[in-house]
Design an enzyme around this catalytic site. Sequence first.
Site, short mmCIF file in Angstrom:
data_model
loop_
_atom_site.label_atom_id
_atom_site.label_comp_id
_atom_site.label_asym_id
_atom_site.label_seq_id
_atom_site.Cartn_x
_atom_site.Cartn_y
_atom_site.Cartn_z
N TYR A 91 3.85 -8.58 6.03
CA TYR A 91 4.54 -9.09 4.87
C TYR A 91 5.96 -9.45 5.28
O TYR A 91 6.77 -8.57 5.61
CB TYR A 91 4.56 -8.04 3.74
CG TYR A 91 3.32 -8.06 2.87
CD1 TYR A 91 2.41 -9.10 2.95
CD2 TYR A 91 3.07 -7.04 1.97
CE1 TYR A 91 1.28 -9.12 2.16
CE2 TYR A 91 1.94 -7.04 1.17
CZ TYR A 91 1.05 -8.09 1.27
OH TYR A 91 -0.07 -8.10 0.49
N LYS A 99 -6.86 -4.25 13.24
CA LYS A 99 -7.59 -5.43 13.68
C LYS A 99 -7.30 -5.65 15.17
O LYS A 99 -6.95 -6.73 15.62
CB LYS A 99 -7.16 -6.65 12.85
CG LYS A 99 -8.02 -7.90 13.05
CD LYS A 99 -9.44 -7.74 12.62
CE LYS A 99 -10.20 -9.05 12.77
NZ LYS A 99 -11.65 -8.89 12.51
N ASP A 151 -12.04 -5.86 8.53
CA ASP A 151 -13.17 -6.53 7.90
C ASP A 151 -14.35 -5.58 7.73
O ASP A 151 -15.03 -5.59 6.69
CB ASP A 151 -13.56 -7.78 8.69
CG ASP A 151 -13.60 -7.57 10.19
OD1 ASP A 151 -13.15 -6.51 10.66
OD2 ASP A 151 -14.08 -8.48 10.90
N ASP A 171 -6.28 -2.27 -3.58
CA ASP A 171 -6.78 -2.97 -4.76
C ASP A 171 -8.30 -2.89 -4.82
O ASP A 171 -8.89 -2.68 -5.89
CB ASP A 171 -6.33 -4.44 -4.74
CG ASP A 171 -4.88 -4.61 -5.15
OD1 ASP A 171 -4.23 -3.60 -5.48
OD2 ASP A 171 -4.38 -5.75 -5.13
N ASP A 189 -2.39 -3.01 1.23
CA ASP A 189 -2.29 -3.61 -0.10
C ASP A 189 -3.65 -4.10 -0.56
O ASP A 189 -4.09 -3.84 -1.69
CB ASP A 189 -1.28 -4.76 -0.05
CG ASP A 189 -0.87 -5.24 -1.43
OD1 ASP A 189 -1.17 -4.55 -2.42
OD2 ASP A 189 -0.24 -6.31 -1.51
#
Length: 363
Positions: free
Chosen positions: A136, A189, A222, A250, A246
């Site tokens: 971010y 990742k 993933d 959610d 983040d």
Amino acid sequence: MTNNSYRLGVLHGDGIGPEIVPAAVAIVDAALATAGAEPVEWVELPLGASAIETHGAPTPQSTLDALAGLDGWLLGPHDSVSYPEPFRSQLNPSGTIRKHFGLFANIRPAKAFPGGNAVVDGTDLVIVRENTEGFYADRNTFAGTGEFMPSPDVAIAMGIITRAATERIARTAFELAKARGKKLTIVHKANVLKLTTGLFRTVCREVAADYPDVTVDDFHIDAMTMKLVRKADEFDVIVTENMFGDILSDLAGEIAGSLGIAPSVNSSETHAMAQAAHGSAPDIAGRNVANPIAMVLSSAMLLEWLAAKNDDARLRDAAALVETGVTTAVTGGTSTRDLGGSASTTEFTAAVVAAISAGKDRS
């Protein structure tokens, strides 16, 4: 027994904020009274669209100055995309506060309620999200942002991972796992982002050596999204970088029943901010239908943080009462429409307060 007095900030924010933040205040007050704790002094401060009108900025400097003198604060959601320019393009209020106070840890639980519309029954996990760097762009530079355009047709964003920030969040996550189910999952990742998230995974693994009683595994981001959808109940504490955290939180909130029940706390070693994981929901603002659970449970997390910081057993009891009151209301058949019920915001708040008061009567 320690029985301290506290001053907590109240920032209503935008959208449904002026409905769910007062709900949290009322429920915390009821829990404090039942626990025999000192009442909180609530300090309301301007923030968001209304602050633009009254103070010329969504996050006034006077608000930041006042927050520094408080024990913690409740932050309502903001609707920064609707702000007029130049404010819409600037760092949003929650980001401004996090950056100003160095709130490096974003703790986001996802816990299913019995009868609460969960996708995976038994979900009870916590996502520990590094809050100051990663992918971010607004959080990984001292000044400005890590996102820029060298030409109108090229956009570049920097993703920064440092050993110091990773070790700090890893220790926060391992301490939490040690107190819970003694299981921690690292999400990364590293097969593609070998240097950045590879460093994140490596440092977390190094920190693991100091916690031999915690079982550790790791997954690519993933693969983790697929596993959460089907097997969320198998995870305990998940630690990851900013953007992955983040997104996963959610997803986990919806798996647990609704994003409306997803709480969080942002903290450093000296400051903490309760903030629901969801947004401002302007489409339902002012209709008295918003689910306040996320904000209420975020407030309980703030009480727990303060209890640990100040060795305050009564505050810890109050936090437990908030959680029990919410669970009692939902399992007793009172919930808002996102959980399959029909209660209004104020009706649900009253049900939680009544459950907490009934607990006092039983004692």
